[in-house]
Design an enzyme around this catalytic site. Structure first.
Site, PDB file in Angstrom:
ATOM      1  N   GLU A   6      73.997 -23.184   5.986  1.00  0.00           N
ATOM      2  CA  GLU A   6      75.131 -24.010   6.004  1.00  0.00           C
ATOM      3  C   GLU A   6      74.910 -25.095   7.170  1.00  0.00           C
ATOM      4  O   GLU A   6      74.038 -25.106   7.801  1.00  0.00           O
ATOM      5  CB  GLU A   6      76.539 -23.529   6.262  1.00  0.00           C
ATOM      6  N   LYS A  36      69.344 -27.109  17.697  1.00  0.00           N
ATOM      7  CA  LYS A  36      69.644 -26.355  16.476  1.00  0.00           C
ATOM      8  C   LYS A  36      68.239 -25.900  16.120  1.00  0.00           C
ATOM      9  O   LYS A  36      67.980 -24.782  15.548  1.00  0.00           O
ATOM     10  CB  LYS A  36      70.017 -27.009  15.178  1.00  0.00           C
ATOM     11  N   SER A  95      73.166 -31.771  23.701  1.00  0.00           N
ATOM     12  CA  SER A  95      72.847 -31.003  22.671  1.00  0.00           C
ATOM     13  C   SER A  95      72.122 -31.770  21.602  1.00  0.00           C
ATOM     14  O   SER A  95      71.225 -30.964  20.776  1.00  0.00           O
ATOM     15  CB  SER A  95      74.129 -30.261  22.186  1.00  0.00           C
TER      16      SER A  95
HETATM   17  C1  LIG Z   1      75.607 -28.568  15.630  1.00  0.00           C
HETATM   18  C2  LIG Z   1      75.889 -29.337  16.923  1.00  0.00           C
HETATM   19  C3  LIG Z   1      76.596 -28.880  17.931  1.00  0.00           C
HETATM   20  C4  LIG Z   1      77.657 -27.886  17.741  1.00  0.00           C
HETATM   21  O1  LIG Z   1      77.099 -26.564  17.509  1.00  0.00           O
HETATM   22  P1  LIG Z   1      77.247 -25.335  18.624  1.00  0.00           P
HETATM   23  O2  LIG Z   1      76.851 -24.214  17.674  1.00  0.00           O
HETATM   24  O3  LIG Z   1      78.619 -25.249  19.102  1.00  0.00           O
HETATM   25  O4  LIG Z   1      76.204 -25.809  19.534  1.00  0.00           O
HETATM   26  C5  LIG Z   1      76.615 -29.619  18.935  1.00  0.00           C
HETATM   27  N1  LIG Z   1      75.766 -30.702  19.294  1.00  0.00           N
HETATM   28  C6  LIG Z   1      75.012 -31.125  18.314  1.00  0.00           C
HETATM   29  C7  LIG Z   1      74.039 -32.042  18.492  1.00  0.00           C
HETATM   30  C8  LIG Z   1      75.093 -30.352  17.213  1.00  0.00           C
HETATM   31  O5  LIG Z   1      73.930 -30.732  16.038  1.00  0.00           O
END
Ligand SMILES: *Cc1c(COP(=O)(O)O)cnc(C)c1O
Length: 401
Positions: free
Chosen positions: A116, A94, A383
């Protein structure tokens, strides 16, 4: 932020049939202003220099591409590589987007930042960049998510931002986004809205994709260096779709690489209790864009179900809808139980506790690795890290601290 040959969205913000700008009149001017600011800055050498400097010094980029040796041995075919977005400052991908958007806010002279958040990672990442620039920051978060992501709630507060609890609807990400949009309509003159995924009205899906594309750009050179060819597949979880889009986008014209998005299957796609609009949705408008959406026959948005707050969203970024229909990317789903199993397995095999969102991408390896031989290279976009999720998992496992 390299421009791609296919150059979507078009000038009206559409990716094929999807996207657009379905917003009240009062926001049209703000979106146009944002678009022209971004178009002027994105190829500006000083802007790019600042963006990559911040990614290096504040975020810690580039993130490694790491060989997951024991997980590879566990499947016994093909090499599994982790793109370590979990190592970024604040713990997820993010921050790539917030570092970019705060530069736009600063350039536009905005003094007040809103966002948000679902799992809280976008809230933390926004609060962090706002603190760094000394800007007032307000985070909208569903009451349900405030409860299941309490460590991130406190982090947001520590970073000097104000949390606004949202009780409407299912009190999750969709409702937080509604409230943030409402705030923006009211305070559009002095307020910059940092949206957290490749969702919302044009130009947001494009901007958030471009800032996250640093992930895919790094993957191209890291693949070249580490295994001397392009990967056979990139796997990423899809909530709104920003981590997947960032990893996929630079590969769209690299046809030897399969692009696989994994949605939240909740109790199972066939039960209807899930958050998988690309697997079980129809085109509709949510939060200013046309995209696949979980809706009933009269167009009412359905409630979602997922163990993972960051994937618990009934819509998805419009570019993913386009990639699905065009066949360039594949979209699958895994259940809560499968994600939880992968969460534990990867923690024990690799010494890395993944976010519950990421665990969905990892769980799909059970299916995917059967399709590859031992010369293959499979990248999972990790992620984020799972520290924020340990209370949720402990509760499910019946453990009390
Ligand atoms: C917010 C988040 C996601 C999902 O959001 P995307 O916009 O689909 O990437 C996935 N993994 C983590 C660790 C997140 O914080």
């Amino acid at each position: 932020m390299k421009s791609n040959k296919q150059s979507l969205p078009d000038k009206n913000g559409f990716f094929g049939d999807y996207g657009g700008k379905f917003v009240p009149e009062t926001l049209m001017y703000a979106l146009e202003q944002l678009e022209s600011t971004y178009n002027n800055l994105k190829d500006d050498e000083n802007f790019k220099k600042q963006f990559y400097k911040d990614l290096s010094e504040f975020v810690g980029r580039p993130s490694p591409l790491y060989f997951a040796k024991r997980l590879t041995n566990h499947y016994g075919t093909g090499s599994i590589w982790f793109k370590r977005e979990d190592l970024n400052h604040t713990g997820a991908h993010k921050i790539n987007n917030t570092v970019g958007q705060i530069l736009l806010a600063k350039h536009m002279g905005k003094k007040r930042i809103i966002a948000e958040t679902g799992a809280g990672q976008h809230g933390v990442a926004t609060a962090a960049v706002a603190a760094r620039l000394g800007l007032e920051c307000h985070i909208y978060m569903g009451a349900e998510d405030i409860q299941r992501q309490s460590p991130n709630v406190y982090r947001i507060k520590l970073l000097g931002a104000q949390i606004h609890s949202v009780d409407s609807g299912s009190a999750t990400l969709k409702d937080a986004l509604n409230e943030a949009l409402r705030d923006w309509v009211t305070n559009v003159d002095d307020t910059y809205y940092i949206i957290g995924s490749v969702t919302g009205p044009h130009p947001y899906p494009m901007i958030v994709r471009d800032f996250n594309s640093v992930v895919g750009e790094e993957l191209i050179s890291q693949s070249q260096n580490l295994f001397n060819k392009m990967p056979d597949a990139i796997v990423a979880c899809v909530g709104g779709g920003s981590n997947a889009m960032g990893a996929f986008y630079p590969f769209i014209n690299i046809n030897e690489t399969r692009l696989i998005g994994v949605e939240a299957g909740g109790e199972g796609v066939q039960t209807g209790e899930h958050a998988a609009p690309l697997n079980d949705g129809t085109p509709g408008v949510l939060h200013g864009a046309l995209s696949y959406l979980m809706q009933d026959n009269s167009g009412q948005v359905k409630d979602t179900k997922s163990v993972s707050a960051g994937l618990d969203y009934p819509g998805v970024g419009p570019e993913h809808s386009w990639l699905k229909d065009s066949g360039r990317a594949e979209y699958v789903a895994v259940t809560d139980d499968e994600a939880l199993k992968a969460f534990h397995e990867v923690s024990e095999l690799e010494g890395i506790i993944p976010a519950l969102e990421t665990a969905h991408a990892l769980a799909y390896l059970d299916v995917l690795m059967k399709e590859f031989d031992s010369n293959s290279n499979i990248i999972v976009n990790v992620s984020g890290r799972g520290d924020k999720d340990i209370n949720t998992v402990a509760e499910i496992d019946g453990i009390k601290f």
